[in-house]
Design an enzyme around this catalytic site. Structure first.
Site, short mmCIF file in Angstrom:
data_model
loop_
_atom_site.label_atom_id
_atom_site.label_comp_id
_atom_site.label_asym_id
_atom_site.label_seq_id
_atom_site.Cartn_x
_atom_site.Cartn_y
_atom_site.Cartn_z
N LYS A 124 46.28 -16.62 91.47
CA LYS A 124 45.71 -15.96 90.30
C LYS A 124 45.49 -16.96 89.17
O LYS A 124 44.41 -17.00 88.56
CB LYS A 124 46.63 -14.83 89.81
CG LYS A 124 46.00 -14.00 88.69
CD LYS A 124 46.96 -12.98 88.11
CE LYS A 124 47.87 -13.60 87.08
NZ LYS A 124 48.65 -12.62 86.31
N ASP A 142 44.90 -9.24 88.50
CA ASP A 142 46.19 -8.95 87.87
C ASP A 142 46.48 -7.46 88.01
O ASP A 142 45.77 -6.73 88.71
CB ASP A 142 46.20 -9.40 86.41
CG ASP A 142 45.29 -8.55 85.53
OD1 ASP A 142 44.53 -7.71 86.06
OD2 ASP A 142 45.34 -8.71 84.30
#
Length: 214
Positions: A124, A142
């Site tokens: 991420k 997320d």
């Protein structure tokens, strides 16, 4: 989990997102690509607002890996101790800074594989950096995107990897660059976890969420 929306519906959704906010940006403050890496790494299990408060003074004195190493772990802790997991994050920031200096000449690499090899940098974080700094259509999933994607049918998936693939496979290519920012901001300010603001949502007529709060 909602069913995957079709191409035409997705195009209309992202056309509306684009009309409302043509050039969305991330909310983590940074002054260069190195401070972006650090900020994103610090943001795990913390809010962007909290990270920005902690890094406001930090980045004035440590905006390169060399300066961060000179500051040292204890010096770094003094700046970030208001952030969750600050001790472990400080260790990782010092480690990744040393690797950048020793292996990359102090420069941040623009390869996902190289980025994720750094301590404290996961997929991420790497995707955020690739997208925000190098403007690659990388999708950083997320909790906001995971929630919005599964509620709405924009990019449903049983885990973050599946949601990332759903974005890459289904969202029209001309919206890929800003896709994750639109979805994060929509989740943060409209499609909230506990009380989604469905009544004022710009995509409420296209969304598959069965429990719309109208």
């Amino acid at each position: 989990m909602a069913k995957q929306l079709n191409y035409q519906t997705l195009r209309e959704i992202f056309t509306r997102f684009h009309a409302a906010d043509p050039a969305p940006v991330g909310e983590l403050d940074h002054v260069n690509v190195y401070t972006l890496v650090v900020a994103v790494a610090l943001s795990a299990q913390a809010t962007d607002v909290g990270v920005n408060k902690a890094t406001k003074e930090l980045f004035k004195i440590a905006d390169t890996p060399e300066k961060m190493l000179a500051l040292g772990e204890e010096g770094l802790i003094e700046h970030i101790k208001t952030i969750g997991l600050f001790r472990n994050k400080a260790k990782n920031v010092i480690k990744l800074s040393r690797i950048l200096v020793e292996d990359y000449g102090g420069e941040v690499p623009n390869s996902r594989a190289a980025l994720v090899s750094l301590p404290g940098v996961g997929r991420k974080t790497a995707n955020v950096v690739l997208n925000m700094w190098w403007r690659m259509p990388a999708q950083a999933v997320d909790t906001h995107i995971f929630r919005v994607g599964n509620r709405s049918g924009i990019c449903p998936g049983k885990d973050v990897d599946a949601v990332e693939r759903a974005i890459e496979d289904n969202i029209p290519a001309d919206f890929q660059l800003h896709a994750h920012h639109w979805l994060i901001l929509h989740g943060r300010y409209h499609c909230k976890a506990r009380k989604p603001l469905c009544a004022t949502c710009i995509i409420r007529d296209l969304c598959e969420f069965e429990e719309k709060n109208l």
